[in-house]
Design a protein around this motif. Sequence first.
Motif, PDB file in Angstrom:
ATOM      1  N   GLN A  55       0.829  -1.200   0.000  1.00 40.28           N
ATOM      2  CA  GLN A  55       0.000   0.000   0.000  1.00 40.28           C
ATOM      3  C   GLN A  55       0.866   1.254   0.000  1.00 40.28           C
ATOM      4  OE1 GLN A  55      -2.582  -0.701   3.407  1.00 40.28           O
ATOM      5  NE2 GLN A  55      -4.265  -1.268   2.059  1.00 40.28           N
ATOM      6  N   LYS A 100     -10.017   4.535  -4.977  1.00 38.59           N
ATOM      7  CA  LYS A 100     -11.087   4.768  -4.019  1.00 38.59           C
ATOM      8  C   LYS A 100     -11.121   6.250  -3.663  1.00 38.59           C
ATOM      9  CE  LYS A 100     -11.076   0.215  -1.941  1.00 38.59           C
ATOM     10  NZ  LYS A 100     -10.957  -0.549  -0.711  1.00 38.59           N
ATOM     11  N   PRO A 104      -6.569   4.842   2.110  1.00 42.62           N
ATOM     12  CA  PRO A 104      -6.565   3.527   2.765  1.00 42.62           C
ATOM     13  C   PRO A 104      -5.956   3.629   4.162  1.00 42.62           C
ATOM     14  CG  PRO A 104      -4.758   3.672   1.206  1.00 42.62           C
ATOM     15  CD  PRO A 104      -5.567   4.939   1.052  1.00 42.62           C
ATOM     16  N   ASP A 106      -3.836   1.513   7.171  1.00 47.90           N
ATOM     17  CA  ASP A 106      -2.875   0.412   7.190  1.00 47.90           C
ATOM     18  C   ASP A 106      -3.572  -0.855   7.706  1.00 47.90           C
ATOM     19  OD1 ASP A 106      -2.931   0.530   9.972  1.00 47.90           O
ATOM     20  OD2 ASP A 106      -0.937   1.364  10.182  1.00 47.90           O
ATOM     21  N   ASN A 109      -5.545  -0.711  10.913  1.00 44.86           N
ATOM     22  CA  ASN A 109      -6.592   0.324  10.961  1.00 44.86           C
ATOM     23  C   ASN A 109      -6.105   1.659  11.496  1.00 44.86           C
ATOM     24  OD1 ASN A 109      -8.671  -1.214   9.792  1.00 44.86           O
ATOM     25  ND2 ASN A 109      -8.993  -2.259  11.726  1.00 44.86           N
TER      26      ASN A 109
END
Length: 147
Positions: A55, A100, A104, A106, A109
């Motif tokens: 990510q 999106k 995001p 990680d 959370n």
Amino acid sequence: MKTRYIYHPGAAQQGGFTLVELLVVLAILGLLMGLVGPQVLNRLGGAKTDTAALQIKDLEQSLELYKLDVGRYPTTEQGLLVLVQKPPGVIGWNGPYLKKSTLPLDPWNNEYQYRYPGEQSEIDIFSLGQDGSPGGEGEDSDVGNWQ
């Protein structure tokens, strides 16, 4: 019409397991879980770290696109939010730069951290790991784009 019954020796006895046999099987399963379980959990932790690293690479690539459009990286104060929302006063923004419409989190959370100029590289994008604090080992270790 008459119904015929055929006698089979042993047909009246039901087959099954004894309590001792079941306890032996449960003991074997318990031993296997005791040996294999920690290995599986370690792999799960490694998977979360790998997910965070992937990510972070995606975020870094998105920031490169932002830099191509705007001419510079966003400031630390602007943060990663510029990848999904146009910041005020920025000319050339051609986003959103992520698929999106939200940033995001990680795998633990937490929000990814961003710093420009970076301390480890030109830009720093990192997660503080499971514990959410700098440093640590294993799943608590930091994951960043400088690694």
